[in-house]
Motif scaffolding. Structure first.
Motif, PDB file in Angstrom:
ATOM      1  N   GLY A   1       0.786  -1.223   0.000  1.00 13.39           N
ATOM      2  CA  GLY A   1       0.000   0.000   0.000  1.00 13.39           C
ATOM      3  C   GLY A   1       0.819   1.274   0.000  1.00 13.39           C
TER       4      GLY A   1
ATOM      5  N   LEU B   1       4.744   0.063   6.344  1.00 16.02           N
ATOM      6  CA  LEU B   1       3.488  -0.572   5.976  1.00 16.02           C
ATOM      7  C   LEU B   1       3.637  -2.061   6.276  1.00 16.02           C
ATOM      8  CD1 LEU B   1       3.493   2.203   4.397  1.00 16.02           C
ATOM      9  CD2 LEU B   1       1.533   1.175   3.284  1.00 16.02           C
TER      10      LEU B   1
ATOM     11  N   THR C   1       1.877  -4.625   6.326  1.00 14.06           N
ATOM     12  CA  THR C   1       0.843  -5.478   5.759  1.00 14.06           C
ATOM     13  C   THR C   1       1.403  -6.895   5.602  1.00 14.06           C
ATOM     14  OG1 THR C   1       0.025  -3.531   4.613  1.00 14.06           O
ATOM     15  CG2 THR C   1      -0.793  -5.663   3.850  1.00 14.06           C
TER      16      THR C   1
ATOM     17  N   THR D   1      -2.297  -2.176   6.288  1.00 19.36           N
ATOM     18  CA  THR D   1      -3.366  -1.756   5.376  1.00 19.36           C
ATOM     19  C   THR D   1      -4.395  -2.856   5.106  1.00 19.36           C
ATOM     20  OG1 THR D   1      -2.068  -2.276   3.389  1.00 19.36           O
ATOM     21  CG2 THR D   1      -1.875  -0.026   4.296  1.00 19.36           C
TER      22      THR D   1
ATOM     23  N   LEU E   1      -7.166   3.500   4.317  1.00 24.80           N
ATOM     24  CA  LEU E   1      -6.242   4.519   3.812  1.00 24.80           C
ATOM     25  C   LEU E   1      -6.478   5.862   4.495  1.00 24.80           C
ATOM     26  CD1 LEU E   1      -3.978   5.167   1.786  1.00 24.80           C
ATOM     27  CD2 LEU E   1      -5.761   5.617   0.085  1.00 24.80           C
TER      28      LEU E   1
ATOM     29  N   CYS F   1      -4.734   5.963   7.805  1.00 21.68           N
ATOM     30  CA  CYS F   1      -3.272   6.057   7.641  1.00 21.68           C
ATOM     31  C   CYS F   1      -2.864   7.482   7.280  1.00 21.68           C
ATOM     32  CB  CYS F   1      -2.794   5.078   6.569  1.00 21.68           C
ATOM     33  SG  CYS F   1      -3.139   3.345   6.926  1.00 21.68           S
TER      34      CYS F   1
END
Length: 177
Positions: free
Chosen positions: A17, A109, A111, A155, A160, A163
């Motif tokens: 992301g 990130l 993720t 993410t 979003l 964030c």
């Protein structure tokens, strides 16, 4: 919003992301009249680092070039958003030293790999798993997660907008400190 030019260094696996966050941050910053520039890993590889491969040495050189550009942008009063996998801690530390610790904001990130693989917009994970891409971060090459990033987002579970909001809050707090 911040008049302090700094570098937001977004790091994480492919498809975590980074590019989406970088573009959303740029939009939010520009709405606040903050001059910024996004340095996306794919675009950097096609322009600034088109002569480099993906060996550890070439990856380090790519990070060095981007960090130098971020420093120049910051010196000129522009906020830089670097969205790069940048898999090695040593290379991210080099970027921090180049830009200057006071101007460097590391955003991880975090993720999970399985989520990144499920997204796989370019089919890179599939190709790496079948042996079509050597030295692919997260599959045949390591990713060294940051030990103490300024911010960390997953993410897969954080939208979003959250964030972006948390990053903008951090920038505002840094400006006031």
């Amino acid at each position: 919003m911040p008049k302090l030019a700094c570098t937001l260094w977004l790091t994480g696996l492919s498809a975590s992301g980074k590019s989406s966050l970088a573009e959303a941050l740029a939009e939010s910053l520009e709405a606040d009249d903050v001059l910024c520039r996004v340095l996306d890993g794919d675009a950097v590889r096609q322009q600034l680092s088109r002569d480099l491969g993906f060996s550890r040495k070439d990856r380090r050189e790519n990070i060095r070039r981007v960090a130098n550009l971020c420093q120049q942008l910051n010196d000129a009063g522009t906020l830089a958003i670097a969205a790069l996998i940048s898999p090695y801690r040593d290379d991210r530390n080099l970027a921090r030293e180049t830009v200057g610790a006071a101007r460097f904001v590391e955003v991880y990130l975090a993720t999970p790999l399985n989520v990144c693989e499920a997204r796989d917009p370019k089919g890179l994970y599939r190709r790496a798993r079948s042996g079509g891409i050597a030295s692919f971060t997260g599959i045949s090459d390591p990713y060294e997660a940051p030990l103490s990033p300024d911010l960390s987002f997953n993410t897969a579970v954080q939208p979003l907008t959250e964030c972006v909001g948390l990053t903008m809050d951090l920038l505002a707090a840094r400006l006031l400190s």
